[in-house]
Design a protein around this motif. Structure first.
Motif, PDB file in Angstrom:
ATOM      1  N   ALA A  95      -8.123  39.241  -8.564  1.00  0.00           N
ATOM      2  CA  ALA A  95      -9.580  39.372  -8.521  1.00  0.00           C
ATOM      3  C   ALA A  95     -10.243  38.687  -9.718  1.00  0.00           C
ATOM      4  N   SER A  96      -9.554  38.698 -10.852  1.00  0.00           N
ATOM      5  CA  SER A  96     -10.134  38.161 -12.082  1.00  0.00           C
ATOM      6  C   SER A  96     -10.310  36.642 -12.052  1.00  0.00           C
ATOM      7  N   VAL A  97      -9.606  35.956 -11.151  1.00  0.00           N
ATOM      8  CA  VAL A  97      -9.691  34.490 -11.115  1.00  0.00           C
ATOM      9  C   VAL A  97     -10.215  33.955  -9.796  1.00  0.00           C
ATOM     10  N   LYS A  98     -10.380  34.817  -8.823  1.00  0.00           N
ATOM     11  CA  LYS A  98     -10.814  34.373  -7.500  1.00  0.00           C
ATOM     12  C   LYS A  98     -12.167  33.683  -7.592  1.00  0.00           C
ATOM     13  N   GLY A  99     -12.263  32.519  -6.967  1.00  0.00           N
ATOM     14  CA  GLY A  99     -13.495  31.745  -7.018  1.00  0.00           C
ATOM     15  C   GLY A  99     -13.558  30.776  -8.176  1.00  0.00           C
ATOM     16  N   ARG A 100     -12.643  30.920  -9.149  1.00  0.00           N
ATOM     17  CA  ARG A 100     -12.620  30.009 -10.302  1.00  0.00           C
ATOM     18  C   ARG A 100     -11.339  29.172 -10.342  1.00  0.00           C
ATOM     19  N   PHE A 101     -10.231  29.756  -9.937  1.00  0.00           N
ATOM     20  CA  PHE A 101      -8.936  29.062  -9.959  1.00  0.00           C
ATOM     21  C   PHE A 101      -8.533  28.698  -8.534  1.00  0.00           C
ATOM     22  N   THR A 102      -7.797  27.604  -8.414  1.00  0.00           N
ATOM     23  CA  THR A 102      -7.286  27.175  -7.125  1.00  0.00           C
ATOM     24  C   THR A 102      -5.811  26.806  -7.259  1.00  0.00           C
ATOM     25  N   ILE A 103      -4.976  27.456  -6.458  1.00  0.00           N
ATOM     26  CA  ILE A 103      -3.551  27.144  -6.438  1.00  0.00           C
ATOM     27  C   ILE A 103      -3.289  26.182  -5.287  1.00  0.00           C
ATOM     28  N   SER A 104      -2.423  25.212  -5.519  1.00  0.00           N
ATOM     29  CA  SER A 104      -2.073  24.254  -4.475  1.00  0.00           C
ATOM     30  C   SER A 104      -0.666  23.739  -4.739  1.00  0.00           C
ATOM     31  N   GLN A 105      -0.126  22.989  -3.803  1.00  0.00           N
ATOM     32  CA  GLN A 105       1.229  22.484  -3.966  1.00  0.00           C
ATOM     33  C   GLN A 105       1.399  21.168  -3.233  1.00  0.00           C
ATOM     34  N   ASP A 106       2.369  20.413  -3.694  1.00  0.00           N
ATOM     35  CA  ASP A 106       2.803  19.195  -3.012  1.00  0.00           C
ATOM     36  C   ASP A 106       4.296  19.399  -2.745  1.00  0.00           C
ATOM     37  N   ASN A 107       4.624  19.841  -1.535  1.00  0.00           N
ATOM     38  CA  ASN A 107       6.014  20.171  -1.230  1.00  0.00           C
ATOM     39  C   ASN A 107       6.930  18.953  -1.325  1.00  0.00           C
ATOM     40  N   ALA A 108       6.410  17.778  -1.016  1.00  0.00           N
ATOM     41  CA  ALA A 108       7.228  16.557  -1.087  1.00  0.00           C
ATOM     42  C   ALA A 108       7.655  16.263  -2.521  1.00  0.00           C
ATOM     43  N   LYS A 109       6.841  16.708  -3.468  1.00  0.00           N
ATOM     44  CA  LYS A 109       7.135  16.459  -4.884  1.00  0.00           C
ATOM     45  C   LYS A 109       7.650  17.702  -5.591  1.00  0.00           C
ATOM     46  N   ASN A 110       7.848  18.803  -4.825  1.00  0.00           N
ATOM     47  CA  ASN A 110       8.269  20.062  -5.447  1.00  0.00           C
ATOM     48  C   ASN A 110       7.368  20.425  -6.628  1.00  0.00           C
ATOM     49  N   THR A 111       6.084  20.283  -6.445  1.00  0.00           N
ATOM     50  CA  THR A 111       5.136  20.509  -7.538  1.00  0.00           C
ATOM     51  C   THR A 111       4.076  21.529  -7.134  1.00  0.00           C
ATOM     52  N   LEU A 112       3.844  22.447  -8.043  1.00  0.00           N
ATOM     53  CA  LEU A 112       2.827  23.479  -7.893  1.00  0.00           C
ATOM     54  C   LEU A 112       1.715  23.196  -8.885  1.00  0.00           C
ATOM     55  N   TYR A 113       0.478  23.466  -8.495  1.00  0.00           N
ATOM     56  CA  TYR A 113      -0.665  23.217  -9.362  1.00  0.00           C
ATOM     57  C   TYR A 113      -1.515  24.472  -9.506  1.00  0.00           C
ATOM     58  N   LEU A 114      -2.242  24.537 -10.610  1.00  0.00           N
ATOM     59  CA  LEU A 114      -3.263  25.558 -10.788  1.00  0.00           C
ATOM     60  C   LEU A 114      -4.474  24.871 -11.400  1.00  0.00           C
ATOM     61  N   GLN A 115      -5.524  24.736 -10.608  1.00  0.00           N
ATOM     62  CA  GLN A 115      -6.777  24.183 -11.102  1.00  0.00           C
ATOM     63  C   GLN A 115      -7.610  25.335 -11.642  1.00  0.00           C
ATOM     64  N   MET A 116      -7.894  25.268 -12.934  1.00  0.00           N
ATOM     65  CA  MET A 116      -8.648  26.313 -13.601  1.00  0.00           C
ATOM     66  C   MET A 116     -10.040  25.778 -13.911  1.00  0.00           C
ATOM     67  N   ASP A 117     -11.038  26.320 -13.247  1.00  0.00           N
ATOM     68  CA  ASP A 117     -12.430  25.947 -13.484  1.00  0.00           C
ATOM     69  C   ASP A 117     -13.199  27.135 -14.037  1.00  0.00           C
ATOM     70  N   SER A 118     -14.331  26.847 -14.658  1.00  0.00           N
ATOM     71  CA  SER A 118     -15.163  27.912 -15.245  1.00  0.00           C
ATOM     72  C   SER A 118     -14.314  28.838 -16.111  1.00  0.00           C
ATOM     73  N   ALA A 119     -13.498  28.234 -16.959  1.00  0.00           N
ATOM     74  CA  ALA A 119     -12.577  29.023 -17.769  1.00  0.00           C
ATOM     75  C   ALA A 119     -13.324  29.979 -18.694  1.00  0.00           C
ATOM     76  N   LYS A 120     -12.703  31.129 -18.933  1.00  0.00           N
ATOM     77  CA  LYS A 120     -13.259  32.161 -19.797  1.00  0.00           C
ATOM     78  C   LYS A 120     -12.275  32.437 -20.937  1.00  0.00           C
ATOM     79  N   PRO A 121     -12.776  32.926 -22.071  1.00  0.00           N
ATOM     80  CA  PRO A 121     -11.853  33.259 -23.174  1.00  0.00           C
ATOM     81  C   PRO A 121     -10.747  34.223 -22.752  1.00  0.00           C
ATOM     82  N   GLU A 122     -11.046  35.117 -21.821  1.00  0.00           N
ATOM     83  CA  GLU A 122     -10.017  36.062 -21.359  1.00  0.00           C
ATOM     84  C   GLU A 122      -8.936  35.412 -20.507  1.00  0.00           C
ATOM     85  N   ASP A 123      -9.094  34.135 -20.183  1.00  0.00           N
ATOM     86  CA  ASP A 123      -8.028  33.406 -19.492  1.00  0.00           C
ATOM     87  C   ASP A 123      -6.968  32.897 -20.466  1.00  0.00           C
ATOM     88  N   THR A 124      -7.217  33.035 -21.758  1.00  0.00           N
ATOM     89  CA  THR A 124      -6.252  32.605 -22.768  1.00  0.00           C
ATOM     90  C   THR A 124      -4.947  33.363 -22.607  1.00  0.00           C
TER      91      THR A 124
END
Length: 126
Positions: free
Chosen positions: A61-90
């Motif tokens: 709940a604390s990151v919903k709407g600000r963070f986006t998880i995605s993946q590229d299965n062909a590259k075995n790579t996971l991503y986390l796009q962090m937008d509107s970052a807050k100090p509590e995300d440290t």
């Protein structure tokens, strides 16, 4: 041997963005669940976001709407796009993976993640 390697951490001002990556190696899974967790000193590890090999996602709940998880299965790579970052995300951010017979068996952030990366530090300043 399963290995996960995170990258992309760093320092950002509040309101800014970062993109974390996690590259996996040493496995070939029919299906998987992957997730990002974070931890600060003296505190328990906290689930951030999860995704299954079919692309179904779930978020804390604390990151919903600000963070986006995605993946590229062909590259075995996971991503986390962090937008509107807050100090509590440290925190130190870790990726994790669980092998499953099919994506429907993933339990989001409550999965039984057996393999973890070493982590990448994210610092958000106010």
């Amino acid at each position: 041997q399963v290995q996960l390697a995170e990258s992309g951490g760093g320092s950002v001002q509040a309101g800014g963005s970062l993109r974390l990556s996690c590259v996996g190696s040493g496995y070939t899974y029919i299906a998987h669940c992957m997730a990002w967790f974070r931890q600060t000193p003296g505190n328990e590890r906290e689930g951030v976001a999860a995704i299954d090999s079919d692309g179904k996602t779930s978020y804390a709940a604390s990151v919903k709407g600000r963070f986006t998880i995605s993946q590229d299965n062909a590259k075995n790579t996971l991503y986390l796009q962090m937008d509107s970052a807050k100090p509590e995300d440290t925190a130190m951010y870790y990726c994790a993976i669980e092998a499953v017979p099919a994506a429907k068996y993933c339990k989001g952030l409550n999965g039984d993640f057996r393999h973890w990366g070493q982590g990448t530090q994210v610092t958000v300043s106010s």
